[in-house]
Design a protein around this motif. Structure first.
Motif, PDB file in Angstrom:
ATOM      1  N   GLU A 149       0.837  -1.207   0.000  1.00  0.00           N
ATOM      2  CA  GLU A 149       0.000   0.000   0.000  1.00  0.00           C
ATOM      3  C   GLU A 149       0.870   1.254   0.000  1.00  0.00           C
ATOM      4  O   GLU A 149       0.596   2.209  -0.720  1.00  0.00           O
ATOM      5  CB  GLU A 149      -0.931   0.011   1.220  1.00  0.00           C
ATOM      6  N   ARG A 150       1.918   1.251   0.797  1.00  0.00           N
ATOM      7  CA  ARG A 150       2.827   2.402   0.836  1.00  0.00           C
ATOM      8  C   ARG A 150       3.485   2.573  -0.540  1.00  0.00           C
ATOM      9  O   ARG A 150       3.581   3.680  -1.061  1.00  0.00           O
ATOM     10  CB  ARG A 150       3.884   2.222   1.924  1.00  0.00           C
ATOM     11  N   ASP A 151       3.913   1.470  -1.134  1.00  0.00           N
ATOM     12  CA  ASP A 151       4.536   1.542  -2.468  1.00  0.00           C
ATOM     13  C   ASP A 151       3.559   2.120  -3.486  1.00  0.00           C
ATOM     14  O   ASP A 151       3.943   2.943  -4.320  1.00  0.00           O
ATOM     15  CB  ASP A 151       4.984   0.151  -2.928  1.00  0.00           C
ATOM     16  N   ARG A 152       2.301   1.707  -3.416  1.00  0.00           N
ATOM     17  CA  ARG A 152       1.298   2.204  -4.353  1.00  0.00           C
ATOM     18  C   ARG A 152       1.139   3.713  -4.207  1.00  0.00           C
ATOM     19  O   ARG A 152       1.104   4.448  -5.190  1.00  0.00           O
ATOM     20  CB  ARG A 152      -0.044   1.501  -4.127  1.00  0.00           C
ATOM     21  N   ARG A 153       1.100   4.188  -2.946  1.00  0.00           N
ATOM     22  CA  ARG A 153       0.984   5.633  -2.708  1.00  0.00           C
ATOM     23  C   ARG A 153       2.211   6.378  -3.246  1.00  0.00           C
ATOM     24  O   ARG A 153       2.083   7.441  -3.853  1.00  0.00           O
ATOM     25  CB  ARG A 153       0.803   5.925  -1.215  1.00  0.00           C
ATOM     26  N   VAL A 154       3.362   5.817  -3.032  1.00  0.00           N
ATOM     27  CA  VAL A 154       4.587   6.452  -3.527  1.00  0.00           C
ATOM     28  C   VAL A 154       4.564   6.526  -5.049  1.00  0.00           C
ATOM     29  O   VAL A 154       4.864   7.564  -5.644  1.00  0.00           O
ATOM     30  CB  VAL A 154       5.848   5.701  -3.039  1.00  0.00           C
ATOM     31  N   LEU A 155       4.184   5.429  -5.698  1.00  0.00           N
ATOM     32  CA  LEU A 155       4.193   5.394  -7.162  1.00  0.00           C
ATOM     33  C   LEU A 155       3.129   6.301  -7.768  1.00  0.00           C
ATOM     34  O   LEU A 155       3.358   6.921  -8.808  1.00  0.00           O
ATOM     35  CB  LEU A 155       4.014   3.959  -7.658  1.00  0.00           C
ATOM     36  N   THR A 156       1.955   6.394  -7.140  1.00  0.00           N
ATOM     37  CA  THR A 156       0.906   7.231  -7.724  1.00  0.00           C
ATOM     38  C   THR A 156       1.164   8.709  -7.485  1.00  0.00           C
ATOM     39  O   THR A 156       0.804   9.539  -8.305  1.00  0.00           O
ATOM     40  CB  THR A 156      -0.494   6.853  -7.188  1.00  0.00           C
ATOM     41  N   ARG A 157       1.802   9.055  -6.370  1.00  0.00           N
ATOM     42  CA  ARG A 157       2.121  10.452  -6.086  1.00  0.00           C
ATOM     43  C   ARG A 157       3.508  10.822  -6.590  1.00  0.00           C
ATOM     44  O   ARG A 157       3.839  11.990  -6.661  1.00  0.00           O
ATOM     45  CB  ARG A 157       2.090  10.718  -4.580  1.00  0.00           C
ATOM     46  N   GLU A 158       4.325   9.794  -6.842  1.00  0.00           N
ATOM     47  CA  GLU A 158       5.709  10.000  -7.235  1.00  0.00           C
ATOM     48  C   GLU A 158       6.441  10.877  -6.222  1.00  0.00           C
ATOM     49  O   GLU A 158       7.088  11.855  -6.571  1.00  0.00           O
ATOM     50  CB  GLU A 158       5.805  10.548  -8.652  1.00  0.00           C
ATOM     51  N   VAL A 159       6.276  10.513  -4.954  1.00  0.00           N
ATOM     52  CA  VAL A 159       6.976  11.187  -3.861  1.00  0.00           C
ATOM     53  C   VAL A 159       7.818  10.170  -3.114  1.00  0.00           C
ATOM     54  O   VAL A 159       7.568   8.963  -3.167  1.00  0.00           O
ATOM     55  CB  VAL A 159       5.992  11.863  -2.875  1.00  0.00           C
TER      56      VAL A 159
END
Length: 181
Positions: free
Chosen positions: A153-163
Motif C-alpha cells: 500500500e505504501r509503495d502504491r501511494r509512492v508510485l501514484t504520487r511520485e513522492v
C-alpha cells in the motif's frame, strides 16, 4: 605508435601487450583460429613511452579453400577512457554502498513491480538474510502477510504520487522492538 616502433607482425604486436595479458590475448587468437569464429578480446597495451592503454580487438579469420587460416583482419579500439570511466563508476558505487551500509536507517530501493533492487546492510540484518538473498524478492517473500500488504500500500501511494516516503516503522528484531525511520 611511430612507424619504427611497430613492425606490423603479430609477434611485434604481442610484444606491446601488457605481460599479464599476453597469454589471455594469445588464447583468444588460438580459440578463434581453432573454432573458425571471429573473436573479440580486451587487454592492456604498454606503449614505448610507458603509458598503459586498454584496447578491444575484434577480428575475423580468413581461410583458404582447404580451411587453413591465411590472415586475420580487424580493428583495435582504444577503450582506455571507457575503462577509466568504468573504474571510476565502480569506485563511486563502492563509496555509495559504504555510506548506505554504515547508515543506521533502513534503506532500500524497489522497482515498479515491487522487487528489491538495492538494500543496505541494516535492512538485510533486520531480515537476518544476506543482501544477495533479499535482492529480487518482493515483500510477500520477506514479511508476514500483514506487513507485506502494508508495504504494498505504501509503495502504491509512492508510485501514484511520485513522492519519496519517509516513514517511521517498528520491527521485531533479535534485540526486541526497534523503530526505524
Amino acid at each position: 605508435l611511430k612507424e619504427d616502433e611497430f613492425q606490423g607482425t603479430c609477434e611485434s604486436y604481442v610484444h606491446l601487450i601488457h605481460p599479464e595479458d599476453r597469454e589471455h590475448f594469445k588464447a583468444a587468437v588460438a580459440d578463434a583460429l581453432q573454432r573458425e569464429m571471429p573473436f573479440a578480446v580486451d587487454y592492456r597495451v604498454l606503449l614505448p613511452d610507458g603509458a598503459e592503454h586498454a584496447f578491444l580487438t575484434q577480428a575475423d579469420v580468413y581461410r583458404d579453400r582447404q580451411g587453413k587460416p591465411v590472415r586475420m583482419t580487424g580493428v583495435c579500439i582504444d577503450i582506455t577512457a571507457r575503462k577509466q570511466m568504468e573504474q571510476a563508476l565502480r569506485e563511486t558505487e563502492d563509496r555509495f554502498q559504504a555510506v548506505l551500509d554504515n547508515s543506521a536507517a533502513l534503506i532500500f530501493v524497489k522497482d515498479r513491480n515491487g522487487k528489491y533492487t538495492l538494500v543496505n546492510r541494516q535492512f538485510a540484518t533486520l531480515l537476518q538474510m544476506p543482501t544477495e538473498q533479499v535482492l529480487g524478492k518482493m515483500d510477500d517473500e520477506l514479511f508476514n502477510p500483514s506487513k507485506a500488504q502494508t508495504n504494498r500500500e505504501r509503495d502504491r501511494r509512492v508510485l501514484t504520487r511520485e513522492v519519496i516516503d519517509e516513514s517511521e516503522e517498528t520491527y521485531v528484531t533479535r534485540d526486541g522492538l526497534r523503530t526505524f525511520l
